[in-house]
Design an enzyme around this catalytic site. Structure first.
Site, PDB file in Angstrom:
ATOM      1  N   TYR A 183      24.042 -15.980  14.962  1.00 23.78           N
ATOM      2  CA  TYR A 183      23.845 -15.478  13.597  1.00 23.78           C
ATOM      3  C   TYR A 183      24.866 -14.381  13.295  1.00 23.78           C
ATOM      4  O   TYR A 183      25.529 -14.397  12.258  1.00 23.78           O
ATOM      5  CB  TYR A 183      22.418 -14.950  13.428  1.00 23.78           C
ATOM      6  N   CYS A 209      21.221 -37.297  51.330  1.00 28.10           N
ATOM      7  CA  CYS A 209      21.089 -38.135  52.525  1.00 28.10           C
ATOM      8  C   CYS A 209      20.526 -39.516  52.235  1.00 28.10           C
ATOM      9  O   CYS A 209      20.441 -40.351  53.124  1.00 28.10           O
ATOM     10  CB  CYS A 209      20.215 -37.441  53.571  1.00 28.10           C
ATOM     11  N   CYS A 239      12.572 -34.212  49.523  1.00 24.36           N
ATOM     12  CA  CYS A 239      13.330 -35.208  50.258  1.00 24.36           C
ATOM     13  C   CYS A 239      12.632 -35.384  51.594  1.00 24.36           C
ATOM     14  O   CYS A 239      12.284 -34.404  52.254  1.00 24.36           O
ATOM     15  CB  CYS A 239      14.759 -34.718  50.483  1.00 24.36           C
ATOM     16  N   GLU A 241      10.335   1.510  15.434  1.00 25.56           N
ATOM     17  CA  GLU A 241      10.341   0.078  15.734  1.00 25.56           C
ATOM     18  C   GLU A 241       9.034  -0.323  16.402  1.00 25.56           C
ATOM     19  O   GLU A 241       8.563   0.353  17.316  1.00 25.56           O
ATOM     20  CB  GLU A 241      11.521  -0.178  16.692  1.00 25.56           C
ATOM     21  N   SER A 283      20.770  -0.163   7.701  1.00 20.68           N
ATOM     22  CA  SER A 283      21.043  -0.648   9.057  1.00 20.68           C
ATOM     23  C   SER A 283      22.224   0.151   9.593  1.00 20.68           C
ATOM     24  O   SER A 283      22.788   0.982   8.888  1.00 20.68           O
ATOM     25  CB  SER A 283      21.356  -2.133   9.041  1.00 20.68           C
ATOM     26  N   LYS A 285      18.150   0.950  21.878  1.00 21.55           N
ATOM     27  CA  LYS A 285      18.025   0.139  20.665  1.00 21.55           C
ATOM     28  C   LYS A 285      16.910  -0.862  20.891  1.00 21.55           C
ATOM     29  O   LYS A 285      17.069  -1.865  21.591  1.00 21.55           O
ATOM     30  CB  LYS A 285      19.326  -0.587  20.329  1.00 21.55           C
ATOM     31  N   LYS A 329      25.920  -2.680  21.527  1.00 16.43           N
ATOM     32  CA  LYS A 329      25.191  -3.820  22.096  1.00 16.43           C
ATOM     33  C   LYS A 329      25.478  -4.023  23.572  1.00 16.43           C
ATOM     34  O   LYS A 329      26.563  -3.719  24.059  1.00 16.43           O
ATOM     35  CB  LYS A 329      25.616  -5.091  21.352  1.00 16.43           C
TER      36      LYS A 329
HETATM   37  S1  IVH Z   1      18.469   4.337  13.626  1.00 13.79           S
HETATM   38  C1  IVH Z   1      20.330   4.937   9.454  1.00 13.79           C
HETATM   39  N1  IVH Z   1      17.677   4.093  16.119  1.00 13.79           N
HETATM   40  O1  IVH Z   1      18.226  -1.277  14.743  1.00 13.79           O
HETATM   41  C2  IVH Z   1      20.004   4.611  10.880  1.00 13.79           C
HETATM   42  N2  IVH Z   1      17.642   2.160  14.736  1.00 13.79           N
HETATM   43  O2  IVH Z   1      20.536  -1.572  12.225  1.00 13.79           O
HETATM   44  C3  IVH Z   1      18.710   3.899  10.999  1.00 13.79           C
HETATM   45  N3  IVH Z   1      16.782   0.147  15.868  1.00 13.79           N
HETATM   46  O3  IVH Z   1      16.685  -2.550  12.298  1.00 13.79           O
HETATM   47  C4  IVH Z   1      18.488   3.243  12.267  1.00 13.79           C
HETATM   48  N4  IVH Z   1      16.367   1.096  17.811  1.00 13.79           N
HETATM   49  O4  IVH Z   1      15.147  -0.819  13.269  1.00 13.79           O
HETATM   50  C5  IVH Z   1      17.884   3.464  14.956  1.00 13.79           C
HETATM   51  N5  IVH Z   1      16.965   4.057  18.343  1.00 13.79           N
HETATM   52  C6  IVH Z   1      17.172   3.426  17.171  1.00 13.79           C
HETATM   53  C7  IVH Z   1      16.881   2.051  16.992  1.00 13.79           C
HETATM   54  C8  IVH Z   1      17.145   1.444  15.762  1.00 13.79           C
HETATM   55  C9  IVH Z   1      16.313  -0.025  17.111  1.00 13.79           C
HETATM   56  C10 IVH Z   1      16.887  -0.915  14.856  1.00 13.79           C
HETATM   57  C11 IVH Z   1      16.474  -0.505  13.457  1.00 13.79           C
HETATM   58  C12 IVH Z   1      17.321  -1.340  12.586  1.00 13.79           C
HETATM   59  C13 IVH Z   1      18.511  -1.647  13.431  1.00 13.79           C
HETATM   60  C14 IVH Z   1      19.684  -0.820  12.954  1.00 13.79           C
END
Ligand code: IVH
Length: 669
Positions: free
Chosen positions: A25, A406, A421, A168, A71, A110, A309
């Site tokens: 994606y 074999c 076997c 999250e 995001s 993350k 990532k």
């Molecule tokens: S900060 C303006 N911190 O990752 C900054 N996001 O694109 C706001 N995510 O869907 C995001 N762990 O839900 C932040 N430690 C973390 C995170 C986190 C996961 C997710 C978030 C969003 C995506 C960021």
């Protein structure tokens, strides 16, 4: 491309049923972004690139985010160097001189789940919403209220007038597995992964269902705030949220400059498989909120943060064929031959399919697109089939009737999952692995006789059975590829040294099915001599500690096979000798019936040596302390086991105490 991405968005966000992997994606999305950058005239206002992502489900009420839920930019360089790129960009944007002090960052995990906003009015949870398209989200208050990790009231005497917490919702892997086991037991379709399951649970119309799902929540930031003085840094903000009783993950750290960011990335990457929940990377944020304001935003993404990532652990690829592999005990494992794919940081071309039933359960066919998973250091496996991508000519797997190594018949007992076997020691695959097991450290311990060399020896026809090892000469080895004279001589020396061993090691080395190290020791202690074990019938074998019908059958099968008896005789003719003792039927050593636990580092003996001494006196060695433990032998740096022994009042010995006990108990009474 826009149409395709819209379709995938709907599958992902609305239906929670993605049909492609995240990596695919992302690649698609980035390609569209690049095309639009090159041809700005073609950008339409409804292009998927023009919004943050997400569609609101009509059944839910809507919540407008007063501070948009944005995001963050993704750093796709999946090495520590990605952290350097972020730091360099920040320093440039801040206009810092090369010799200026390192920037302070906060590094976080993350989380791989669903972004949620929690609105606390005067300390009370009033509204919970999904991100939706960033501007308008779904009202999931009733569902969120069922999540125990989320406080309904902030722990504060004077809570902020308004505090919108962002974080999250996700699910622990073990909870996900347990949920799926229940799901399958009930004959229902298994869930795809923890993230989609967590997302699906929150976006449920029936809160009672959400309540049954074991969900986690981690706060990572705030949205709208009023009636409260914000701390000066993001790290202090997270500490404050924690003090309000919100879950904030402890794997967060304030770091200085690129080097420490890189170290954080590497440390977390190494621990990723051990974490209780999935993460797909780490997030770096400039710690100072003043600097965050100074840096601001580019279009819809903050300049002060990045998601770095990790290599994807799951990737799609094509099953080009399904072969079978033969194990040491003849077990047949089907292996998917894959179109090469980079996953979990390595190129993967094979993945295990475990057994025939698993292939049927997952309905994997040759030609299928599948999701392959490689997490930590585990063997890659096929997770699921992308059914909608199945080509018309996909073929079902047929278990071969004969062993590919074999040619002996493959048999599968009606009540077992594993096909085998029947070639026993005539099967080269079983032979190679039997040799490997025979030479291994806890068996005959032949140093230098590793997998590669065994492979060469069997392929060159120099070794057929384990007994042939003892006929080898240095010249035989030296003629093999990549074998120096010196190492050839060393291997011959190691083989020679292995001629003297213990009965327990020898029994273990034979590789009798189900006879592990512990059972081999029990058998050696019980029978004292190999001849007695070979002559034993079912009734006698059943008297040995922990020996049940399955073991009896495989021991009787093993010695019933003429070929195996010939190999043992040949080993004896080759001069292999072991200590034979008077049988201790019923385990009648001086310490028999006594259970010991070893902990910490002893001053002179290694763990294995102490264990051997105690076992020779008939003692049983256990791994953990319980009320049944008679003695704990503790060395330096003994930890929880020692504490537990003290708590339970179990006798504690040091190494000298252990020697004294052995000496006393060894004397005739
Ligand atoms: S900060 C303006 N911190 O990752 C900054 N996001 O694109 C706001 N995510 O869907 C995001 N762990 O839900 C932040 N430690 C973390 C995170 C986190 C996961 C997710 C978030 C969003 C995506 C960021």
């Amino acid at each position: 491309m826009r149409e395709a991405i819209r379709l995938h968005d709907r599958n992902y966000y609305v239906l929670d049923q993605p049909t492609i992997s995240d990596a695919e994606y992302d690649a698609l999305f980035r390609e569209l972004q690049a095309l639009e950058r090159e041809h700005p005239a073609l950008v339409t206002p409804d292009s998927p690139t023009q919004r943050v992502g997400g569609a609101v489900r009509a059944e839910f009420g809507q919540v407008r985010h007063t501070v948009p839920m944005l995001s963050i930019r993704t750093e796709t360089n999946t090495t520590a160097a990605g952290a350097e790129l972020f730091d360099a960009r920040i320093r440039k944007d801040l206009g810092l001189a090369p010799d200026a002090a390192p920037v302070d960052y906060i590094a976080e995990l993350k989380f791989d789940g669903l972004a949620i906003s929690l609105r606390y009015d005067s300390g009370l949870l009033t509204v919970a919403a999904t991100r939706g398209d960033g501007e308008v989200g779904e009202d999931v208050t009733r569902n969120i209220q069922t999540i125990r990790a989320i406080p309904l009231r902030l722990a504060a005497h004077a809570p902020p007038g308004l505090l919108e917490v962002r974080g999250e919702v996700c699910m622990a892997r073990k909870d996900f597995d347990a949920l799926n086991a229940r799901q399958e037991a009930a004959g229902l379709k298994p869930f795809i992964n923890p993230r989609n399951t967590a997302a699906g649970a929150v976006r449920q119309l029936d809160p009672a269902i959400t309540a049954q799902r074991p969900l986690l929540f981690f706060a990572y930031g705030v949205g709208e705030v009023s009636g409260w003085t914000m701390p000066p840094t993001h790290s202090a903000l997270l500490d404050a949220l924690e003090a309000f009783g919100l879950p904030v993950n402890r794997d967060r750290r304030v770091v200085h400059g690129a080097r420490e960011l890189m170290a954080f990335y590497d440390t977390i990457a190494a621990r990723r498989a051990q974490l209780p929940f999935d993460i797909d990377g780490v997030v770096y944020k400039v710690d100072s909120l003043a600097l965050q304001r100074e840096l601001g935003f580019v279009t819809r993404e903050p300049r002060w943060a990045v998601a770095h990532k990790f290599p994807a652990e799951e990737m799609p690829t094509v099953v080009q064929g399904i072969d079978v592999q033969v194990g040491r005990t003849g077990a047949i494992t089907p292996i998917a031959r894959l179109a090469p794919v980079f996953v979990g940081g390595a190129n993967v071309t094979n993945a295990t399919l475990h057994n025939e039933d698993e292939i049927r359960r997952k309905d994997v066919r040759i030609g299928d697109w599948v999701i392959v998973r490689r997490a930590g250091d585990v063997i890659p496996e096929v997770v699921r089939v992308l059914a909608e991508r199945r080509p018309a000519n996909a073929r079902e797997f047929v278990m071969p009737t004969h062993c590919p190594e074999c040619g002996s018949a493959i048999v599968r007992p009606p009540d077992e999952a594993i096909a085998r076997c029947s070639g026993g020691l005539v099967c080269p695959a079983q032979r190679k692995q039997a040799l490997r097991h025979f030479a291994s450290r806890h068996a005959m311990d032949i140093e230098g006789l590793g997998e590669k060399l065994i492979e060469q020896l069997v392929d060159a026809g120099l070794v057929h059975t384990v007994a042939d090892l003892y006929k080898l000469k240095a010249e035989d080895l030296a003629q093999l590829e990549r074998m120096a004279d010196k190492s050839a001589a060393n291997v011959i020396e190691a083989i020679d040294a292995s001629r003297r061993t213990t009965l327990a090691r020898f029994i273990f080395a034979l590789g009798i099915r189900h006879v592990g190290e512990a059972t081999a020791k029990d058998l050696a202690r019980h029978f004292g001599a190999l001849a007695a074990l070979q002559a034993a019938g079912e009734a006698e074998l059943l008297q040995v500690r922990d020996v049940g019908p399955v073991l009896v059958e495989s021991i009787l099968d093993f010695f019933g096979e003429a070929h195996n008896r010939q190999v043992i005789a040949a080993l004896q003719r080759a001069g292999v000798r072991w200590d034979e003792q008077a049988p201790r039927r019923g385990g009648a050593g001086p310490l028999s019936g006594k259970t010991f636990v070893l902990t910490g580092t002893l001053p002179t003996l290694s763990r294995d040596e102490a264990k051997a001494l105690l076992e020779a006196a008939g003692a049983t060695i256990a791994g953990s302390v319980s009320k049944k433990t008679d003695y704990v032998v503790a060395g330096s740096e003994a930890g929880s086991k020692l504490a537990k022994a003290q708590a339970l009042g179990v006798a504690i010995l040091d190494e000298d105490g252990m020697h004294a006990l052995l000496k006393r108990s060894g004397e005739p009474s």
